[in-house]
Design an enzyme around this catalytic site. Sequence first.
Site, short mmCIF file in Angstrom:
data_model
loop_
_atom_site.label_atom_id
_atom_site.label_comp_id
_atom_site.label_asym_id
_atom_site.label_seq_id
_atom_site.Cartn_x
_atom_site.Cartn_y
_atom_site.Cartn_z
N ARG A 79 1.41 30.41 -38.55
CA ARG A 79 2.45 31.28 -37.98
C ARG A 79 3.39 30.48 -37.08
O ARG A 79 4.55 30.86 -36.88
CB ARG A 79 1.82 32.44 -37.20
CG ARG A 79 2.87 33.40 -36.66
CD ARG A 79 2.30 34.71 -36.16
NE ARG A 79 3.36 35.56 -35.63
CZ ARG A 79 3.22 36.84 -35.29
NH1 ARG A 79 2.05 37.43 -35.44
NH2 ARG A 79 4.24 37.53 -34.81
N GLU B 3 17.96 33.19 -38.01
CA GLU B 3 16.58 33.52 -38.34
C GLU B 3 16.41 33.73 -39.84
O GLU B 3 15.35 33.43 -40.41
CB GLU B 3 16.13 34.77 -37.57
CG GLU B 3 16.09 34.61 -36.06
CD GLU B 3 14.88 33.80 -35.57
OE1 GLU B 3 14.09 33.30 -36.40
OE2 GLU B 3 14.75 33.66 -34.34
N HIS C 96 20.44 34.31 -28.77
CA HIS C 96 19.19 33.68 -29.20
C HIS C 96 19.37 32.97 -30.55
O HIS C 96 18.96 31.82 -30.73
CB HIS C 96 18.09 34.73 -29.30
CG HIS C 96 16.81 34.21 -29.90
ND1 HIS C 96 16.02 33.27 -29.27
CD2 HIS C 96 16.20 34.50 -31.09
CE1 HIS C 96 14.97 33.00 -30.03
NE2 HIS C 96 15.06 33.72 -31.13
N GLU D 123 -1.21 33.48 -34.33
CA GLU D 123 -0.54 32.19 -34.25
C GLU D 123 -1.50 31.05 -33.89
O GLU D 123 -1.24 30.24 -33.00
CB GLU D 123 0.63 32.23 -33.26
CG GLU D 123 1.65 31.13 -33.50
CD GLU D 123 2.88 31.25 -32.63
OE1 GLU D 123 3.17 30.30 -31.89
OE2 GLU D 123 3.56 32.29 -32.70
N ARG E 191 -3.05 50.80 -20.57
CA ARG E 191 -3.81 49.97 -21.53
C ARG E 191 -3.46 50.26 -22.99
O ARG E 191 -4.24 49.98 -23.90
CB ARG E 191 -5.31 50.11 -21.31
CG ARG E 191 -5.75 49.60 -19.94
CD ARG E 191 -7.26 49.61 -19.81
NE ARG E 191 -7.66 49.05 -18.52
CZ ARG E 191 -7.80 49.75 -17.41
NH1 ARG E 191 -7.57 51.04 -17.40
NH2 ARG E 191 -8.18 49.15 -16.28
N LYS F 158 4.39 40.25 -31.87
CA LYS F 158 4.62 39.44 -30.67
C LYS F 158 5.65 40.12 -29.77
O LYS F 158 6.69 40.58 -30.23
CB LYS F 158 5.10 38.04 -31.04
CG LYS F 158 4.00 37.16 -31.61
CD LYS F 158 4.53 35.86 -32.17
CE LYS F 158 5.10 34.95 -31.11
NZ LYS F 158 5.48 33.64 -31.68
N HIS G 286 12.89 26.65 -32.57
CA HIS G 286 12.77 27.46 -31.35
C HIS G 286 12.44 26.65 -30.10
O HIS G 286 12.71 27.11 -28.99
CB HIS G 286 11.74 28.56 -31.55
CG HIS G 286 12.22 29.69 -32.40
ND1 HIS G 286 12.69 29.51 -33.69
CD2 HIS G 286 12.33 31.02 -32.16
CE1 HIS G 286 13.05 30.68 -34.19
NE2 HIS G 286 12.84 31.61 -33.29
N ASN H 293 8.39 29.23 -35.73
CA ASN H 293 9.08 28.74 -34.54
C ASN H 293 10.02 27.56 -34.85
O ASN H 293 10.48 26.89 -33.93
CB ASN H 293 8.06 28.30 -33.49
CG ASN H 293 7.30 29.48 -32.91
OD1 ASN H 293 7.88 30.49 -32.53
ND2 ASN H 293 5.98 29.37 -32.88
N LYS I 253 7.83 37.02 -43.66
CA LYS I 253 7.16 37.09 -42.37
C LYS I 253 5.81 37.78 -42.47
O LYS I 253 4.82 37.34 -41.88
CB LYS I 253 8.03 37.78 -41.32
CG LYS I 253 7.34 37.81 -39.96
CD LYS I 253 8.26 37.83 -38.80
CE LYS I 253 7.52 37.59 -37.49
NZ LYS I 253 8.39 37.67 -36.31
N HIS J 37 14.85 27.69 -27.37
CA HIS J 37 14.42 28.35 -26.13
C HIS J 37 14.83 27.53 -24.91
O HIS J 37 15.20 28.09 -23.86
CB HIS J 37 12.91 28.57 -26.13
CG HIS J 37 12.47 29.65 -27.05
ND1 HIS J 37 11.14 29.86 -27.37
CD2 HIS J 37 13.16 30.60 -27.72
CE1 HIS J 37 11.03 30.88 -28.19
NE2 HIS J 37 12.25 31.35 -28.43
#
Length: 360
Positions: free
Chosen positions: A237, A181, A261, A233, A117, A139, A244, A241, A223, A248
């Site tokens: 935020r 990026e 990527h 997000e 945890r 993230k 993306h 993306n 950022k 993706h």
Amino acid sequence: MKKITLTTNHSKVPIVIGNNILNDFDLSKYVANENVLIISNITIGKIYIKKTKGLFKKFNVNTLMLPDGEKYKNKDTLNRIYNFLIKNKYDRSVTLVALGGGVIGDLVAYAADTFMRGVPLIQIPTTLLAQVDSSIGGKCGINHELGKNLIGSFKHPNLVLIDIDVLKTLPEREFKAGMAEVIKYGLIKDKKFFNFLNKNNKNILNLSTDYLLKMITTCVLSKTEIVKKDELEGGIRALLNFGHTFGHAIEASKNYKGILHGEAVSIGMNIASAISADNQYISDEDYCRIEDTLVAFGLPTSVPKNITTTNLMKHINHDKKKISGKNRFILLRGVGNAFISSKLDNTYLKEISKNFISQS
């Protein structure tokens, strides 16, 4: 050396940026207990594991090497981390150190968030893409065969240590992929920075220290500013993306093989910019300048020829940014001015994507 603090409702994350700081940075105050596990991949580990271990002389240090590549960002590799931790009888006192690019950073952060945890984490990103983006903001997660980053969480590290000197050992293709990026930050919120990138293209590609420090620091500040306002997000935020959704989908269509990527994001940004121009949100001149900038930094702008529009749409429909069944696309109202749109239907997306399928 530059220190930036990302302050959110849940944490304060120091981000240290410098040149050659991996040689002698004092990490002791960022490690709460005596046990440290450095996790890297076989490529980065060969170069930097010894140097990184030297930063933890006061601690009990162990290492775990994982295979290298986006295709290994999955539950099987994640279980290798869990198995190592359990078999070596680690408990919640262990600090995990992610030494590598975005894949290692995401895997190790997700393991740190979920093992017992939650255990402490330090990020030491070794690729441009990880330094300006994936190591910052919390993230993390793994890929699923139906889509990228569909399984994940938020895990802020105790420290992000960015040494630009490691970029000297980064393959040229990887560096250029990271530039996607970087360019993204200029396109979504900072026209002045976009102009800086174009003006100083050669100095950046030649890895000039002063230009890299300015570039990476600007990206990190951008950022952190966005994450401070929207940590989980729920709003702005999502602007991060940009490019993306298609990016993706391209990665997933290729089973995360043969394309980096950043390369996929570059193609996605080009398509998103074209959609913006097609809907008259930006001028054709702006679109051409964006495409020219991507090309000037050695980035691709067309979808690989072995990917069909059917492939793309299948994965776009599994995109993690969907809300209430609707895809959210990040579009532009000009260079440096991004916004969120939920008005693009599948018929339109499929039709416009045909224009970007490579014929060669």
